[in-house]
Design a protein around this motif. Sequence first.
Motif, mmCIF file in Angstrom:
data_model
loop_
_atom_site.group_PDB
_atom_site.id
_atom_site.type_symbol
_atom_site.label_atom_id
_atom_site.label_comp_id
_atom_site.label_asym_id
_atom_site.label_seq_id
_atom_site.Cartn_x
_atom_site.Cartn_y
_atom_site.Cartn_z
ATOM 1 N N THR A 25 -12.050 54.735 -1.989
ATOM 2 C CA THR A 25 -13.220 54.615 -2.855
ATOM 3 C C THR A 25 -14.025 53.392 -2.443
ATOM 4 O O THR A 25 -13.534 52.264 -2.490
ATOM 5 N N THR A 27 -17.165 50.901 -3.013
ATOM 6 C CA THR A 27 -17.996 50.483 -4.137
ATOM 7 C C THR A 27 -18.591 49.108 -3.857
ATOM 8 O O THR A 27 -18.278 48.466 -2.857
ATOM 9 N N ALA A 58 -20.542 60.207 -5.042
ATOM 10 C CA ALA A 58 -20.393 60.029 -6.488
ATOM 11 C C ALA A 58 -21.406 59.042 -7.047
ATOM 12 O O ALA A 58 -21.218 58.529 -8.151
ATOM 13 N N ASP A 59 -22.452 58.755 -6.284
ATOM 14 C CA ASP A 59 -23.551 57.944 -6.804
ATOM 15 C C ASP A 59 -24.456 58.897 -7.576
ATOM 16 O O ASP A 59 -25.539 59.282 -7.125
ATOM 17 N N ILE A 137 -14.922 58.360 -1.249
ATOM 18 C CA ILE A 137 -15.765 58.451 -2.440
ATOM 19 C C ILE A 137 -16.786 57.323 -2.391
ATOM 20 O O ILE A 137 -16.427 56.148 -2.383
ATOM 21 N N THR A 139 -19.237 55.524 -4.475
ATOM 22 C CA THR A 139 -19.616 55.383 -5.875
ATOM 23 C C THR A 139 -21.024 54.829 -5.998
ATOM 24 O O THR A 139 -21.627 54.377 -5.022
ATOM 25 N N ASN A 146 -19.392 55.465 -15.228
ATOM 26 C CA ASN A 146 -18.998 56.365 -14.140
ATOM 27 C C ASN A 146 -18.281 55.617 -13.030
ATOM 28 O O ASN A 146 -17.250 56.051 -12.511
ATOM 29 N N VAL A 147 -18.833 54.475 -12.628
ATOM 30 C CA VAL A 147 -18.252 53.692 -11.543
ATOM 31 C C VAL A 147 -16.885 53.152 -11.950
ATOM 32 O O VAL A 147 -15.908 53.240 -11.198
ATOM 33 N N MET A 150 -14.207 55.808 -11.965
ATOM 34 C CA MET A 150 -13.819 56.205 -10.617
ATOM 35 C C MET A 150 -12.913 55.161 -9.974
ATOM 36 O O MET A 150 -11.886 55.479 -9.363
ATOM 37 N N SER A 154 -8.606 55.179 -8.969
ATOM 38 C CA SER A 154 -8.326 55.191 -7.533
ATOM 39 C C SER A 154 -7.141 54.294 -7.195
ATOM 40 O O SER A 154 -6.742 53.439 -7.977
#
Length: 294
Positions: A25, A27, A58-59, A137, A139, A146-147, A150, A154
């Motif tokens: 993930t 980010t 997933a943004d 992913i 983000t 949401n972030v 996620m 993870s």
Amino acid sequence: MDQAEQLRNLVKKQNRQEHLARVITVTSGKGGVGKSNISLNLAIQFSRLRKKVVILDADFGLANIEVMLGIRPHYNLSDVIFRGRNVSEIITKGPGNIGFVSGGSGIHELANLNGDQLRILVNVMYQLDSIADIIIIDTGAGISDNVMEMILSSAEILLVATPEPASITDAYVLLKTLKTQEGYNKDSLKIRLLGNRTQSSEEGRELFDKLDSVVGKFLGMEMDYMGAVPYDSFLQKAVMKQRPVSLAFPNAPSSRAIQELAAILENRSGRRISNSTGGGLSGIFTKILRNHKR
């Protein structure tokens, strides 16, 4: 029985032993630090290592990956669940033998699935796990719900930051926010920091040392240093061409740095989660829905 419990039971009933993808993930604490560029080019470098790679964009609502590539997917994750599309239709073929999936409008639209829709979601997750060796992913930036959901769900986080004070501060805020989340467990989450747009390798190490010292002192969290991607005019040229720099300029400094990053991550296989506790993308979404219901 709530939705998350239904999902866990469905996953258990599958009782599958097939391969679960490694999920990384990516980010950042703030926007504009090059996170999506890292995600995209890291996927291509993993593909060069003969890995089957899928990016989950997933943004939600911004769709950075498709904008960067100039490719508009016909369907997204929601279309499988709500409109009867199959998994192969939501995986858009990208350059460098990678695929990417648009997540749709957000996690919250998954909050009220009925039994049949949950079964579809379980099947989709297992299929994506089976198709890919690595799922990246990408983000959104910042600390939105949401972030956080996620990241919290993870096992392996790549945190991207630049030497700018605002980026360092926002990365710290993201980690501080993460620590306050219910269900956070430092033993089940590997946090890895990547410096981006640095002027030298020394500046990248200095960035890590600054953040690591305050994170360790005030949050009691540990991070690994993954190196730094230098500021590179070739990368900007590639962005304008809507082509990944790893393909447009494979010998550019940024391309070589991300190639090295992929090799390091490949050697550090990450802290895997066993099938019994929920690995792969299927495990992440099970946790997301469980946490969302709290």
